[in-house]
Structure formats: C-alpha cells, structure tokens
Write an enzyme that holds these catalytic residues in place. Sequence first.
Site, short mmCIF file in Angstrom:
data_model
loop_
_atom_site.label_atom_id
_atom_site.label_comp_id
_atom_site.label_asym_id
_atom_site.label_seq_id
_atom_site.Cartn_x
_atom_site.Cartn_y
_atom_site.Cartn_z
N TRP A 29 -0.39 8.97 -14.43
CA TRP A 29 -1.29 9.43 -13.37
C TRP A 29 -0.47 10.25 -12.35
O TRP A 29 0.64 9.89 -11.99
CB TRP A 29 -1.95 8.23 -12.67
CG TRP A 29 -2.76 8.66 -11.49
CD1 TRP A 29 -3.98 9.26 -11.51
CD2 TRP A 29 -2.38 8.56 -10.11
NE1 TRP A 29 -4.39 9.55 -10.24
CE2 TRP A 29 -3.43 9.13 -9.35
CE3 TRP A 29 -1.27 8.06 -9.44
CZ2 TRP A 29 -3.41 9.20 -7.96
CZ3 TRP A 29 -1.23 8.14 -8.06
CH2 TRP A 29 -2.30 8.70 -7.33
N ASP A 69 -18.33 14.30 -4.04
CA ASP A 69 -17.54 13.41 -4.91
C ASP A 69 -18.05 11.97 -4.80
O ASP A 69 -19.15 11.71 -4.32
CB ASP A 69 -16.04 13.56 -4.56
CG ASP A 69 -15.15 13.37 -5.76
OD1 ASP A 69 -14.92 12.21 -6.15
OD2 ASP A 69 -14.67 14.37 -6.33
N ASP A 70 -17.23 11.06 -5.21
CA ASP A 70 -17.56 9.65 -5.31
C ASP A 70 -18.16 9.09 -4.01
O ASP A 70 -17.72 9.46 -2.92
CB ASP A 70 -16.24 8.92 -5.63
CG ASP A 70 -16.46 7.52 -6.15
OD1 ASP A 70 -17.61 7.06 -6.15
OD2 ASP A 70 -15.46 6.89 -6.54
N LYS A 94 -18.90 17.00 -12.00
CA LYS A 94 -17.53 16.53 -12.25
C LYS A 94 -17.65 15.20 -12.99
O LYS A 94 -18.15 14.22 -12.44
CB LYS A 94 -16.79 16.36 -10.92
CG LYS A 94 -15.38 15.82 -11.05
CD LYS A 94 -14.69 15.84 -9.69
CE LYS A 94 -13.37 15.13 -9.69
NZ LYS A 94 -12.81 15.02 -8.33
N TRP A 95 -17.24 15.20 -14.25
CA TRP A 95 -17.42 14.02 -15.13
C TRP A 95 -16.11 13.24 -15.16
O TRP A 95 -15.17 13.63 -15.82
CB TRP A 95 -17.80 14.50 -16.53
CG TRP A 95 -18.09 13.41 -17.51
CD1 TRP A 95 -17.21 12.50 -18.00
CD2 TRP A 95 -19.34 13.14 -18.14
NE1 TRP A 95 -17.83 11.66 -18.90
CE2 TRP A 95 -19.14 12.04 -19.02
CE3 TRP A 95 -20.61 13.71 -18.07
CZ2 TRP A 95 -20.16 11.51 -19.81
CZ3 TRP A 95 -21.62 13.18 -18.86
CH2 TRP A 95 -21.40 12.10 -19.71
N ASP A 96 -16.09 12.12 -14.45
CA ASP A 96 -14.84 11.37 -14.28
C ASP A 96 -14.77 10.18 -15.24
O ASP A 96 -15.79 9.74 -15.79
CB ASP A 96 -14.76 10.89 -12.81
CG ASP A 96 -13.32 10.80 -12.32
OD1 ASP A 96 -12.41 10.73 -13.16
OD2 ASP A 96 -13.13 10.80 -11.09
N ASP A 129 -4.77 14.59 -10.14
CA ASP A 129 -5.06 14.19 -8.77
C ASP A 129 -3.96 14.64 -7.83
O ASP A 129 -4.12 14.62 -6.61
CB ASP A 129 -5.20 12.66 -8.68
CG ASP A 129 -6.60 12.20 -9.04
OD1 ASP A 129 -7.48 13.06 -9.19
OD2 ASP A 129 -6.80 10.98 -9.18
C1 GLA Z 1 -10.63 10.05 -9.55
C2 GLA Z 1 -10.62 11.55 -9.52
C3 GLA Z 1 -10.61 12.04 -8.10
C4 GLA Z 1 -11.80 11.50 -7.36
C5 GLA Z 1 -11.83 9.99 -7.46
C6 GLA Z 1 -13.12 9.43 -6.89
O1 GLA Z 1 -9.44 9.54 -9.10
O2 GLA Z 1 -9.54 12.05 -10.25
O3 GLA Z 1 -10.60 13.44 -8.05
O4 GLA Z 1 -12.96 12.05 -7.91
O5 GLA Z 1 -11.72 9.55 -8.81
O6 GLA Z 1 -13.18 8.07 -7.01
#
Ligand code: GLA
Length: 787
Positions: A204, A371-372, A481-483, A552
């Site tokens: 990571w 985002d989240d 954005k598909w996480d 990230d």
């Molecule tokens: C992951 C993604 C980040 C962000 C977070 C949100 O870590 O890589 O860019 O979207 O989740 O929880």
Amino acid sequence: MITRKNNIFHITTQKLSYIIGIRADKYLENLYFGQKINVQNDYLALAEKTAFPYGYSVVINEKDKDKNITLDNICLEYSFHGTGDYRNLPLLLKMHDNTYSSRFEYDSFKIYEGIYKDSDKTHLPHARDNKNDKAETLEITLKDDFYHLELRLIYTVFSACDVITRRCVLVNHDKETVTIEKMMSLQLDIPKKDYILSTFDGLWARERHQNDKELISGSYMIESLNGTSSNRHNPFILLSTKGTTQEVGECIGVNLVYSGNHKEIVEVSEYGKLRILSGINDTCFSYPVKKEEVFYTPEAVLTFSCDGKNGVSKNMHDFVLNHVIPPQFAYKERPILINNWEATYFNFNQSKIMGLVKEAKHLGMELFVLDDGWFGERNDDTSSLGDWTVNEKKLGCSLRTLVEKVNKQGIEFGIWLEPEMVSENSKLYREHSDWAIAIPGRKTYLGRNQMVLDYTNQKVRDYIVGIIKELLHSANISYVKWDMNRPISDAFSNAGSATPGEFYHKYVLGLYEVMEKLTKEFPEVLFEGCSSGGNRFDLGMLYYMPQIWTSDDTDAQERIQIQSGTSYGYPLSGMGAHVSASPNHQTLRNTSLDTRFQVACFGNLGYELDITKLTTVEKKIIKGQIEFYKQYRALFQYGEFKRVLSDNEHIIWQVTSKDKSKAISLLYRPYAKPNDSADILYAKGLKEDAMYRVHAREVAISIKEFGNLINQISPISIKEEGILQSAVNKVYTLKSEKEEYIVSGSLLMYAGIKLKQRFIGIGHNEDTRVMGDFSSRLYVIEEVKSK
Ligand code: GLA
C-alpha cells in the site's frame, strides 16, 4: 500475419517473429521468438538437434526417428507433467484415476481473422479487435487420447503494436471429471541469454517500484494470493538483455488480462533455456471440469522490442489504448477532477461540498468526486458498506438535488463506491450475513473493519448490480470511483457456489460479470478503478475501467517512482494522478505546489486537497496549472511517453506527439546539491532536422525556500517563520528563471541543452535555477516551422 507451411507456423507482426514447429513426436517446439526474421525453407536451422540421449533423462518415442529426444532440453510451446520435462510446468491435471501425467499431442489447427472466436464464452476480459489494427488468430488443438482431453493453444496477433496474446482452453470429452490443479495462460521457452528480470513490486502507498535481478540458474517467481492482482507484485514483467537501455536492446514484456491471484515464473534451466510462465495462481486452485465442460484461462500478453524498455512500454501502451480499454474512452481526454477525500475525509456536509465545487469551477476544474462517507451512516470506516443509500441528513438533500446543484455550477458529478464490501455494522450484513465471505463457525478476520461480499454467489451479484443501477439512474452521475479496500481471507462461499479450490477464480469471474453489466448499461460513465490506491492495477480492470487510481500516495517524490514503475506496462491515461496537500498525508514530506503538479501532469490530473483554504498565491498557481494542463492535455494523456533518464540526481520523462512536432519534458531532481555541474536536458524521438523552440514553464519560488537568506536582498528584515514571512508568502512568490532556446532535434537528442546554473549556494539572480529538494521543471518543446 500467420502462415502455415508444412509443419511450421510463422506468426509475424510489424517487427517480431514467433515460429512454432510441429515435431515428429507431435509435441510443439518453439523454434524462435524475437526480432522479425526472414525464413524461407530453412526452418531446420532453428530446431533443437540431438543425436544421443542426455544422461539421466527420460527419453520419448524410442521407436521413431526422434528416438533420442529429451523434452527437458527442448523449447516447448506448452509442456506436460510425466513427459520428462522437469522445469516448472504450465499444466497440472489430476485425472479421474488420480494420476497427474498428461500427453497432449498435435491434432489440428485453425487460422482466422479477428480475435479468438469464443472470447465471449470465456466470461473474461480480453483484447478487443480494432479496425485500425485487425487481429488474426491461430488455434492449435492438441489431444490426449488416453484421457479424452483436448487442449487448445490460442495465439492472437495484434501486428501494429507487436503484441501476440496467448491463452489455453481445456475441453473434457471423457465421462469422468478431470481436475485442473494448474493451468497457465502462457509458456514461452527461448534460449537463455544474459537476461535481467524487472518486476514491479510494493505494498500500500508504494506500489510498482521497479526491481531488477539478474537471472542465473534456477527459478524466480512472483505472485499474488490476496484475491486481487495486488500491490505486492504486478502481473506485468519485463525481461531485458544485459546492457539494454531505455532506447536500445532486446526486451520482452509479459502481462495478464486478469485481476485475481496470478503467478509469473521465470526459470533458467541447466540446459540453457529460459522459460516464462504466466497465469492464474495455482495455490488454492483446484478446478473440476466435468464431461464436455470447457475451461478457459485468462489471456496473457506478450511483446518484444529491440528498441529497449521504452520500446516495450510503447507496445504495451498502444495495446492497452487500442485493444483493452473500452473503445469509447480511447484517446478521449479525461476530466480534471477535484476529489474531496483528503480535503475532508468523512467530515463534510452540503455547504463544504458546494464550497469545494465553487472553488473548483473558479480554478478551472471539471469534475467533482464525492468520495467515501455519503451513504448509510458512514462517518468513519466502521460502518455502512453495503448500504448504498444516500445519507440525506448529512448532505442536506437527495443525491439528485446535490448533483443538480453541482451541475448548475458547470461541474460534472462523480461518486465513490465500494461494491464488493460489507461492514459488519450495516443493514445489509444484518439482513444477509451469509453474503459475506466467511468460514461458518469461525471468527472472521476483518480488514479496515469490513468483510468481502461473496461475488461467487449470483444472488449477491444481482443485488449489487440492481442497487448500483438504481443509484446511477437516480442522478446525473458521469464518473464512478470503484474501490476495494481489503484483501480476501478465509475464502469460502456460504451459498456453496464455489468450492474453496474454485473460489478465487469464481470471485473474479463474478466481479467481471457485475462490471460487464454495469459498464454496458452506463457506457458513457467514466469508471476509475481503485483498491486502496493501486492494489488492483491490471489489464482486467482496464478492460472495464479506462483509468485506475495509481496510489493513495500522492507525495511527488514517491509518485516519481510509482508512476515510473507503472509506466513500464501501462499508459499515462490509465493512471490517476492528483495534487494533494503539503505536508503530504502519507509521508509528511513538503514539496512545492508546482512539483506536485508537474509530476501529476504525467497522468490524468486531479486535485485532492481543501481548495477552499488556498492562499491568494496558491489559487493563482493552481489556475495557471490547470490552464497549462488543458493546453497540453492530449499530449500528457496520449503522447508517446519515454523514460529518458534516471540516475541518482535526475529523472527525465518526456511525452511526444505522434507527428513529433510537440513534446514536454519533466526534469526532476530529488535532492539539491551545492557547487555542482549543470543539468543537461536531453530529449528522445524528435525529428533530427526540425527546429524546436524549447522553453521552461515558469514556476513559483516561495520566499520561504530562502529562509533567512532573504534578508540579504530584502530592504526590511524578515524573520524566518515570522508573521511577515507568512503574510508575504501568501501573496507573493519569486519567479523562476526564464530559459528559452531554438535548437534542432538532433541537438536536443544527442548533445542536449546545458541548462542555466542551478542555485549552488553562492548567489542568486534571475538566471539562477532555484532547485531545492524534490524540485522540477517542465520544458515545452515545439517545432518551429520555417516560413
Ligand atoms: C481508499 C482509496 C482512497 C479513498 C478511501 C476512502 O483508501 O484508495 O482514495 O477513496 O479509500 O475510504
């Protein structure tokens, strides 16, 4: 082109040849792979010759004229357990009588235009045909009559990008079930040379760092076991002969169109042969194939170039753009986005969002990504994954209303999703705990407080597809954005839809089914793949999602390595690259706003910081950055990318337009050095005789960079870190040096431009290039047409 003459198949692309011979013993021999060669009737010259058996070896076909053959010493196309080949093998089948030996002999072949005709039946992403680079396919069928099995080796040729793809298909004609314990997509055997293997490894926040190792006797293996292609080892590998540079030398590139557990093995055998294997990881893999069932491996990608590592990268980039990503996004300019994650994390409301959106518009950005934290009751990472209903209390309105407000500002709207996950604390888990991957009765280990949904289960997939369709239809959402933020552990399907040996592969097939359905329904929505950054950066994802969040880690110094490593196998338009805050949230390192931007330019530019808190100077800088990026966006996203130089003191990257009339180079210096020699700007791939204007993009130099040295020129005393310094810094910066030349392409490529002296610790004027730690310049190179 694919030709067949007597017992020889000759596959050619623009620059490479791949030659396969059907031997008298009916096994397939790889006669040649490499730079294109002219062969008339002299194929015998390429065949392995033996007069006597090797000592302590298994000899096949004792009775016919190839009686002394030891398969262990032959370059084979695909090889089998129990035949005396003791290298790493691509195939291991457990027969109904519990034996492992298989002998697949040549039976027949087909050559036809286009990609593999059963591509759709594989339910796997695969290279697409393209009218500008028409594919051609060779299918060779092998049979093991003893066990009534058929094995097809599939070769598809993409001539313009010098790529040949490989995959295998197993058909069981026996009444008994056969179990595949291992089945790789590609085996390539070639004579050994002094090869260096480059792999792209990490974890990571430090994905795809290049690691090189010399290949000597024995095997080197990389793999992924966490259910995704993973950040540990990317499936892309590169082999180059010793001494190969970015521009010159023989290179082989291999990749896999697959997003799950993979394995790549490179073996140098004692008989002087090199074997490359790539395919699904065989650990925890045990796949039964019943009567008349068919198993398809994913497609592997093979390329070769004599033009060094950049040559292989160019082939791979062209291949991804023309044959992998959804065609509607090929060469389509990607929007400059603002993502609220590092600006707000979970702590936002409508007014914060609209503040970001309005500022984004003012600065010239084009897309806002929420985002989240917008759904369920998610205010931290302990809950709500799976509950994909908008948190109206937090947003102060419905999603549709919010999107309308954003659109009204002239900004597009994008949204974050993590559809493969479920939180223990969620409505979905309370209602369907059996949908999570877990071994019954055993406490499940969590990752980021969450569990993975069982995508082998059709009910789960249908539910997810339904809920996301509903969401995307509910508002004008143009980006997703598909996480995917945790690895799989305790692989088990509560629904019984996969045995543990099938689980990982069926999970990936399930994921592909979901993505296929959603991307079909929303072809204009731009999907960006993400998995805690770049944990699933592979060709399988790119088939559905034309870009992936690279990492990230947005620290410029780290990104230089991450983007450099990624660029070996993947094009710049595949990489999300954001400018974030300084100190950086992953490393706490300070880098200048311009360096952060100039590194992020080599990808799809975005911003991920609280732009409502920018100083006057920062706003001005960002506005200028965006104008600049827009002017050269096509070049940054789709120009030919080259790694020009990389030593301890400099990195030079370059993007060049197809017609070679425009290029931009990044010169990056990780560390400042006093009393040092000049930097030289070298370029590559320009027109030798054309004249080019080369000029440095102006960057802002913060007065803080000078510390208390500033008092040497300031009429009033400025205390370091004092109120005055901070105040000045918010509204004023020094201008960087002006530097411009008109030079020929040959000068730029072979002599290089000796750039102005850097600040070396003695003095400063407008001719000094102030380049502290982690500093950079962009040089715009434009052809000057004579009148
Ligand atoms: C992951 C993604 C980040 C962000 C977070 C949100 O870590 O890589 O860019 O979207 O989740 O929880």
